[in-house]
Scaffold this active site. Sequence first.
Site, short mmCIF file in Angstrom:
data_model
loop_
_atom_site.label_atom_id
_atom_site.label_comp_id
_atom_site.label_asym_id
_atom_site.label_seq_id
_atom_site.Cartn_x
_atom_site.Cartn_y
_atom_site.Cartn_z
N ASP A 1 0.83 -1.21 0.00
CA ASP A 1 0.00 0.00 0.00
C ASP A 1 0.87 1.26 0.00
O ASP A 1 0.73 2.13 -0.86
CB ASP A 1 -0.93 0.00 1.21
CG ASP A 1 -1.74 -1.28 1.33
OD1 ASP A 1 -2.81 -1.35 0.73
OD2 ASP A 1 -1.28 -2.21 2.02
N ARG B 1 5.01 -11.63 -5.68
CA ARG B 1 3.65 -11.34 -5.22
C ARG B 1 3.57 -9.84 -4.96
O ARG B 1 4.51 -9.09 -5.14
CB ARG B 1 3.37 -12.08 -3.92
CG ARG B 1 4.34 -11.68 -2.80
CD ARG B 1 3.75 -11.69 -1.41
NE ARG B 1 2.96 -10.49 -1.17
CZ ARG B 1 2.53 -10.11 0.02
NH1 ARG B 1 2.82 -10.82 1.09
NH2 ARG B 1 1.82 -9.03 0.18
N GLU C 1 1.38 -5.91 -4.48
CA GLU C 1 0.74 -4.88 -5.30
C GLU C 1 1.79 -4.11 -6.10
O GLU C 1 1.86 -4.22 -7.31
CB GLU C 1 -0.04 -3.91 -4.39
CG GLU C 1 -0.82 -2.84 -5.12
CD GLU C 1 -2.02 -3.35 -5.88
OE1 GLU C 1 -2.48 -2.65 -6.80
OE2 GLU C 1 -2.50 -4.46 -5.59
#
Length: 294
Positions: free
Chosen positions: A15, A284, A286
């Site tokens: 994030d 993996r 974001e």
Amino acid sequence: MTIDLVCKVVDNYGDIGVVYRLARALSELENPPALRLVVDNLVAFNALCPEVDTGRAVQKVQGWTVLAWSPDAESMPSCLRCYAEEPARIVVEAFACGRPDWLESMLFDPADQSVKTIINLEYLSAEAYADEFHLMPSLTRSPVVRKHIFMPGFTAQTGGLILDGRFVSALGQAGDDGIRRALRVATAGRAGLLSDLATVPAPESLYWIVIFGYERDYARIVDDIAAFARQRPLLVFAASGKSQPCLLSAWEHAGKPFPLQRLPFLQQETWDALLSVADFSIIRGEDSLSRATL
């Protein structure tokens, strides 16, 4: 123009990684906006950007104003002073994270009838719904507060991916084999790995694999890499995080069939450089997934 980027760190560093990268990319524009970053976890932010002081409610970092999400009562006035001359008008809300109470009250103040725009920056998806949802309006409880969904993605109908200048430059340089080997040596130095790799013959010439994933059984992955290692010399980098202990366990159980280097936690720019010079990645996350894809 002033833009507020609001971030709540939910899982690992993806994030805040996206928000930090977005801030850097926006600041590279020809006429960059002023940025205020409201972040709930300054410790996570500091891991990616060591300039961030984890103990300060309000601070300047790389020309941005960085505010703690939930400052204590004593710090609240100093946060609100940042908005005295420039109230919130454009707010990028990362991954539907919501807004701190003091920012919420400012946006929905009935005495302020100025138009405000909230952009919900969503998670990356390759699903078909990303095309449909991109730029879709979303209702709020006020007619002067407008909200839209922004979908990153891989098609022309989505918002695409963040292309910050330093990463694009690193990708371009890594396309040349000779330059890539030199970049590998430089990247290993930035990551503090030169002494660890001193016993590996010509590590910059090996086939580099970077692994960063979730907790799982890595036995099959280790077996596949071991089979590939019988065809060509390689070097595996085990990224810091939840997957590192699992990967190391499977590698040790298999008898350490190939050279493996465990990584410390890397600043975002160093991690980018490593991904750009690697030959293959199992990734993996974001922000890291989008970088590995590029």
